[in-house]
Design a protein around this motif. Structure first.
Motif, PDB file in Angstrom:
ATOM      1  N   GLU A  99       0.850  -1.189   0.000  1.00 36.50           N
ATOM      2  CA  GLU A  99       0.000   0.000   0.000  1.00 36.50           C
ATOM      3  C   GLU A  99       0.885   1.236   0.000  1.00 36.50           C
ATOM      4  N   LYS A 100       0.345   2.319  -0.527  1.00 41.82           N
ATOM      5  CA  LYS A 100       1.083   3.576  -0.665  1.00 41.82           C
ATOM      6  C   LYS A 100       1.176   4.256   0.696  1.00 41.82           C
ATOM      7  N   LEU A 101       2.296   4.068   1.347  1.00 38.50           N
ATOM      8  CA  LEU A 101       2.513   4.654   2.664  1.00 38.50           C
ATOM      9  C   LEU A 101       3.153   6.034   2.531  1.00 38.50           C
ATOM     10  N   PRO A 102       2.938   6.905   3.521  1.00 41.12           N
ATOM     11  CA  PRO A 102       3.511   8.260   3.463  1.00 41.12           C
ATOM     12  C   PRO A 102       4.967   8.277   3.938  1.00 41.12           C
ATOM     13  N   TYR A 103       5.835   7.629   3.181  1.00 40.23           N
ATOM     14  CA  TYR A 103       7.247   7.573   3.539  1.00 40.23           C
ATOM     15  C   TYR A 103       7.816   8.976   3.669  1.00 40.23           C
ATOM     16  N   LYS A 104       8.779   9.115   4.554  1.00 38.53           N
ATOM     17  CA  LYS A 104       9.480  10.390   4.747  1.00 38.53           C
ATOM     18  C   LYS A 104      10.907  10.257   4.225  1.00 38.53           C
ATOM     19  N   ASP A 105      11.477  11.388   3.848  1.00 39.62           N
ATOM     20  CA  ASP A 105      12.887  11.460   3.447  1.00 39.62           C
ATOM     21  C   ASP A 105      13.237  10.609   2.235  1.00 39.62           C
ATOM     22  N   ILE A 106      12.307  10.468   1.288  1.00 41.36           N
ATOM     23  CA  ILE A 106      12.612   9.750   0.047  1.00 41.36           C
ATOM     24  C   ILE A 106      13.401  10.689  -0.858  1.00 41.36           C
ATOM     25  N   ASP A 107      14.613  10.297  -1.183  1.00 43.31           N
ATOM     26  CA  ASP A 107      15.455  11.079  -2.086  1.00 43.31           C
ATOM     27  C   ASP A 107      15.179  10.694  -3.536  1.00 43.31           C
ATOM     28  N   THR A 108      15.108   9.393  -3.781  1.00 41.82           N
ATOM     29  CA  THR A 108      14.976   8.871  -5.142  1.00 41.82           C
ATOM     30  C   THR A 108      13.860   7.844  -5.211  1.00 41.82           C
ATOM     31  N   VAL A 109      13.027   7.969  -6.235  1.00 40.69           N
ATOM     32  CA  VAL A 109      12.051   6.926  -6.564  1.00 40.69           C
ATOM     33  C   VAL A 109      12.559   6.282  -7.838  1.00 40.69           C
ATOM     34  N   THR A 110      12.692   4.972  -7.837  1.00 46.61           N
ATOM     35  CA  THR A 110      13.100   4.267  -9.047  1.00 46.61           C
ATOM     36  C   THR A 110      11.933   3.391  -9.488  1.00 46.61           C
ATOM     37  N   LEU A 111      11.494   3.600 -10.716  1.00 43.67           N
ATOM     38  CA  LEU A 111      10.273   2.974 -11.217  1.00 43.67           C
ATOM     39  C   LEU A 111      10.516   1.692 -12.003  1.00 43.67           C
ATOM     40  N   TYR A 112       9.722   0.696 -11.669  1.00 37.81           N
ATOM     41  CA  TYR A 112       9.670  -0.569 -12.408  1.00 37.81           C
ATOM     42  C   TYR A 112       8.204  -0.872 -12.717  1.00 37.81           C
ATOM     43  N   LEU A 113       7.506   0.148 -13.212  1.00 38.03           N
ATOM     44  CA  LEU A 113       6.095   0.035 -13.601  1.00 38.03           C
ATOM     45  C   LEU A 113       5.951   0.551 -15.020  1.00 38.03           C
ATOM     46  N   ASN A 114       5.148  -0.132 -15.836  1.00 36.62           N
ATOM     47  CA  ASN A 114       4.954   0.381 -17.187  1.00 36.62           C
ATOM     48  C   ASN A 114       4.156   1.684 -17.123  1.00 36.62           C
TER      49      ASN A 114
ATOM     50  N   ASN B 299      13.382   3.567 -15.330  1.00 37.25           N
ATOM     51  CA  ASN B 299      14.182   2.462 -15.833  1.00 37.25           C
ATOM     52  C   ASN B 299      13.699   2.059 -17.227  1.00 37.25           C
ATOM     53  N   PRO B 300      14.509   1.304 -17.980  1.00 36.13           N
ATOM     54  CA  PRO B 300      14.092   0.902 -19.325  1.00 36.13           C
ATOM     55  C   PRO B 300      12.693   0.273 -19.337  1.00 36.13           C
ATOM     56  N   GLY B 301      11.860   0.764 -20.258  1.00 43.54           N
ATOM     57  CA  GLY B 301      10.489   0.281 -20.374  1.00 43.54           C
ATOM     58  C   GLY B 301       9.487   1.073 -19.561  1.00 43.54           C
ATOM     59  N   THR B 302       9.979   2.005 -18.740  1.00 41.30           N
ATOM     60  CA  THR B 302       9.069   2.800 -17.906  1.00 41.30           C
ATOM     61  C   THR B 302       8.994   4.259 -18.363  1.00 41.30           C
ATOM     62  N   GLU B 303       9.679   4.594 -19.437  1.00 45.38           N
ATOM     63  CA  GLU B 303       9.732   5.972 -19.908  1.00 45.38           C
ATOM     64  C   GLU B 303       8.318   6.510 -20.100  1.00 45.38           C
ATOM     65  N   ASN B 304       8.084   7.737 -19.610  1.00 38.38           N
ATOM     66  CA  ASN B 304       6.739   8.303 -19.625  1.00 38.38           C
ATOM     67  C   ASN B 304       6.862   9.823 -19.641  1.00 38.38           C
ATOM     68  N   MET B 305       6.775  10.418 -20.827  1.00 35.10           N
ATOM     69  CA  MET B 305       6.980  11.857 -20.964  1.00 35.10           C
ATOM     70  C   MET B 305       5.874  12.666 -20.281  1.00 35.10           C
ATOM     71  N   GLU B 306       4.675  12.144 -20.213  1.00 36.53           N
ATOM     72  CA  GLU B 306       3.592  12.831 -19.498  1.00 36.53           C
ATOM     73  C   GLU B 306       3.968  13.000 -18.023  1.00 36.53           C
TER      74      GLU B 306
END
Length: 120
Positions: A50-65, A87-94
């Motif tokens: 579940e989407k928790l309200p994490y604190k102090d996130i510097d970087t999000v790295t995506l592995y979702l289309n 990451n490769p395959g997750t590119e999303n200009m929007e």
């Protein structure tokens, strides 16, 4: 913990790049949080479902289309990370545009390559 990386699209499957990324990030002693479809664990990193309200996130790295990312736009922006890695395959200009509008850097790159070349 400060300067954490959040891996979105995390998997317990050792053949998935998200799983490999978690292991490599921890191998560099980086603080890691993980969000996936199912709860689990990779090394000492708990995968939340579940989407928790994490604190102090510097970087999000995506592995979702890109189609699945739409449900995460507001959530990721709310975390106020410094950057989001597509990451490769997750590119999303929007999403890149939305991030820029919210003063969040984006990088179209591979987390594994960045780690292996000391550019992370």
């Amino acid at each position: 913990m400060k300067n954490e990386t959040l891996v979105i699209g995390a998997s317990t499957n050792p053949n998935r790049y998200s799983n490999i990324a978690i292991k490599r990030l921890r191998g560099k002693d980086l603080n890691v949080r993980a969000l996936g479809l199912r709860k689990g664990e990779v090394l000492d990193v708990i995968i939340d479902d579940e989407k928790l309200p994490y604190k102090d996130i510097d970087t999000v790295t995506l592995y979702l289309n890109p189609n699945r990312q739409v449900d995460y736009y507001n959530y990721i922006i709310s975390l106020k990370p410094r950057r989001v890695i597509f990451n490769p395959g997750t590119e999303n200009m929007e999403f890149v545009k939305l991030l820029k509008e919210n003063n969040i850097e984006s990088e179209i790159a591979c987390t594994l390559v960045l780690l292996s070349t000391s550019q992370y």
